[in-house]
Design a protein around this motif. Structure first.
Motif, PDB file in Angstrom:
ATOM      1  N   UNK A 177       0.860  -1.188   0.000  1.00 56.49           N
ATOM      2  CA  UNK A 177       0.000   0.000   0.000  1.00 56.49           C
ATOM      3  C   UNK A 177       0.895   1.236   0.000  1.00 56.49           C
ATOM      4  N   UNK A 178       0.799   2.049  -1.040  1.00 54.91           N
ATOM      5  CA  UNK A 178       1.605   3.267  -1.078  1.00 54.91           C
ATOM      6  C   UNK A 178       2.082   3.573  -2.477  1.00 54.91           C
ATOM      7  N   UNK A 179       3.222   4.273  -2.548  1.00 52.86           N
ATOM      8  CA  UNK A 179       3.829   4.577  -3.835  1.00 52.86           C
ATOM      9  C   UNK A 179       4.689   3.431  -4.314  1.00 52.86           C
ATOM     10  N   UNK A 180       5.529   3.719  -5.297  1.00 53.48           N
ATOM     11  CA  UNK A 180       6.361   2.682  -5.875  1.00 53.48           C
ATOM     12  C   UNK A 180       7.290   2.032  -4.883  1.00 53.48           C
ATOM     13  N   UNK A 181       7.750   2.788  -3.886  1.00 53.60           N
ATOM     14  CA  UNK A 181       8.667   2.220  -2.890  1.00 53.60           C
ATOM     15  C   UNK A 181       8.005   1.091  -2.118  1.00 53.60           C
ATOM     16  N   UNK A 182       6.766   1.316  -1.678  1.00 48.30           N
ATOM     17  CA  UNK A 182       6.058   0.279  -0.914  1.00 48.30           C
ATOM     18  C   UNK A 182       5.689  -0.907  -1.795  1.00 48.30           C
ATOM     19  N   UNK A 183       5.261  -0.638  -3.022  1.00 45.34           N
ATOM     20  CA  UNK A 183       4.847  -1.732  -3.901  1.00 45.34           C
ATOM     21  C   UNK A 183       6.044  -2.554  -4.370  1.00 45.34           C
ATOM     22  N   UNK A 184       7.148  -1.889  -4.729  1.00 49.48           N
ATOM     23  CA  UNK A 184       8.355  -2.636  -5.086  1.00 49.48           C
ATOM     24  C   UNK A 184       8.859  -3.442  -3.899  1.00 49.48           C
ATOM     25  N   UNK A 185       8.790  -2.854  -2.710  1.00 48.82           N
ATOM     26  CA  UNK A 185       9.231  -3.577  -1.513  1.00 48.82           C
ATOM     27  C   UNK A 185       8.359  -4.795  -1.265  1.00 48.82           C
ATOM     28  N   UNK A 186       7.053  -4.654  -1.475  1.00 54.69           N
ATOM     29  CA  UNK A 186       6.151  -5.792  -1.293  1.00 54.69           C
ATOM     30  C   UNK A 186       6.534  -6.937  -2.223  1.00 54.69           C
ATOM     31  N   UNK A 187       6.869  -6.612  -3.458  1.00 49.80           N
ATOM     32  CA  UNK A 187       7.282  -7.648  -4.410  1.00 49.80           C
ATOM     33  C   UNK A 187       8.604  -8.283  -3.990  1.00 49.80           C
ATOM     34  N   UNK A 188       9.539  -7.455  -3.524  1.00 46.79           N
ATOM     35  CA  UNK A 188      10.822  -7.989  -3.063  1.00 46.79           C
ATOM     36  C   UNK A 188      10.635  -8.870  -1.837  1.00 46.79           C
ATOM     37  N   UNK A 189       9.757  -8.474  -0.927  1.00 47.29           N
ATOM     38  CA  UNK A 189       9.475  -9.257   0.284  1.00 47.29           C
ATOM     39  C   UNK A 189       8.917 -10.626  -0.093  1.00 47.29           C
ATOM     40  N   UNK A 190       8.085 -10.669  -1.105  1.00 45.47           N
ATOM     41  CA  UNK A 190       7.549 -11.942  -1.566  1.00 45.47           C
ATOM     42  C   UNK A 190       8.666 -12.884  -1.990  1.00 45.47           C
ATOM     43  N   UNK A 191       9.668 -12.338  -2.674  1.00 47.20           N
ATOM     44  CA  UNK A 191      10.817 -13.144  -3.102  1.00 47.20           C
ATOM     45  C   UNK A 191      11.593 -13.652  -1.894  1.00 47.20           C
ATOM     46  N   UNK A 192      11.863 -12.748  -0.946  1.00 52.72           N
ATOM     47  CA  UNK A 192      12.682 -13.119   0.213  1.00 52.72           C
ATOM     48  C   UNK A 192      11.960 -14.112   1.120  1.00 52.72           C
TER      49      UNK A 192
END
Length: 388
Positions: free
Chosen positions: A97-112
């Motif tokens: 939830x948020x701008x690109x930083x939060x959404x990119x982080x969410x995708x990275x978290x899924x990987x980790x």
């Protein structure tokens, strides 16, 4: 138009769009899991947006944990922390939830969470061992298009550089919840800079060497929507029509560049983001006119079409004249929107330009720039932007 290469078009994300549609988030999340990790930032949480989404989650019977420490130019360290929280909580779906930083982080978290390791490791390997946790995105700005892209751009803190994590279409969010009402409290400068970020995506997707007829049509529409609404959205934040147009434009720009590539503007913005921690949208805004001015001679006809999409009346103008008017329009937009000059950013030091130019010269987006560009040209544009 001559099609210079074969192309493919892909889109893997379900899009739910409309004012108030965020109330459906719980239902969408519930179709993928029962325990959600919310990845966001303090500003979005303090604005009450996360509270609104949590109500929807509770109504759908979805439990949740919240990680709200995401920063602009998101860090790998934050992704590591969020992934640990997700594992401890037993999350089975990630909600950005948020701008690109939060959404990119969410995708990275899924990987980790699914594959372990670090962001920098998976940026190098780029082939995920295990299936990723599903990601659902709720954008609160109109800029990055991260809700429909297949990668995550994260700052590797030890390297002082942004890295890109991707493996085909595996990182594509399952659902994008596009509610323009969530963007109405975004401050003017953030509205302006994220909007110019989206405009950069559309223009670079349209002019890059990987463009094709489908992406061109989407990018042209995106440019038209963004250029026609960005000033109103910035000056009149409560104008819902302008916010809707900006969100549509940002979304379509994201779809366009995901199916093509980006160019030299992103060489600058991603390297400067890693080097100085300059916000991505600000860096794109600053360099978009200078790079477009450099690139236009590679294809005056296409840059003339872009100028028309930006609102330039091109009747009676040659392609070269129209392209130049398009560049002037970009400079004017930055001025009207209050985008700071490159030299006004206190962190910038011309002594660093040689090193930054070398970093830009090694960036992957260089290969798709419509006009060949190298260290010498990157250095010249850096200096030109600084002296402007």
């Amino acid at each position: 138009m001559i099609i210079k290469h074969t192309f493919a078009f892909n889109h893997r994300t379900r899009i739910c769009f409309g004012p108030g549609i965020c109330s459906e988030t719980g239902k969408e999340v519930g179709s993928y899991g029962t325990r959600a990790l919310i990845v966001t930032d303090r500003g979005v949480r303090n604005a009450g947006i996360v509270d609104k989404i949590q109500i929807s989650l509770r109504q759908a019977g979805v439990e949740y944990a919240v990680y709200d420490k995401i920063l602009p130019n998101p860090r790998d360290t934050s992704c590591d922390e969020a992934a640990e929280l997700g594992k401890d909580f037993g999350a089975d779906v990630i909600l950005g939830i948020g701008g690109g930083s939060s959404m990119d982080s969410a995708k990275a978290v899924s990987v980790l969470m699914s594959n372990g390791g670090s962001c920098s490791h998976w940026a190098k390997v780029r082939k995920f061992d295990k299936e990723l946790f599903p990601v659902i995105c709720v954008p609160t700005t109109c800029g990055t298009g991260s809700e429909v892209t297949f990668e995550a751009v994260i700052t590797a803190t030890e390297l002082g550089m942004k890295v890109s994590m991707s493996d085909g279409f595996k990182m594509a969010p399952k659902v994008a919840i596009m509610d323009p009402e969530l963007t109405m409290t975004v401050p003017p400068l953030v509205t302006a800079s994220t909007g110019m970020d989206a405009l950069t995506h559309a223009l670079e997707a349209f002019t890059c060497t990987y463009s094709h007829p489908i992406s061109d049509g989407i990018a042209m529409y995106a440019m038209n929507k963004i250029a026609g609404s960005i000033v109103t959205a910035t000056k009149e934040g409560s104008n819902l029509k302008a916010r809707e147009d900006m969100m549509v434009g940002s979304l379509m720009a994201g779809i366009a560049f995901t199916n093509t590539f980006l160019g030299a503007v992103h060489c600058f913005s991603e390297r400067l983001g890693g080097f100085y921690d300059i916000p991505h949208g600000i860096a794109n805004s600053i360099f978009l006119p200078f790079v477009t001015e450099y690139n236009m001679r590679a294809d005056y006809e296409k840059h003339a079409i872009a100028a028309k999409c930006l609102g330039i009346e091109t009747f009676g103008l040659s392609d070269e004249e129209a392209a130049a008017e398009g560049v002037s329009r970009l400079f004017d937009l930055n001025d009207v929107l209050g985008i700071p000059k490159f030299s006004e950013l206190e962190v910038v030091d011309p002594k660093d330009f040689e090193e930054i130019a070398a970093l830009c010269d090694s960036h992957a987006c260089k290969k798709a720039n419509p006009r060949p560009i190298g260290h010498k040209q990157f250095l010249e544009i850096l200096q030109k932007a600084y002296d402007f």
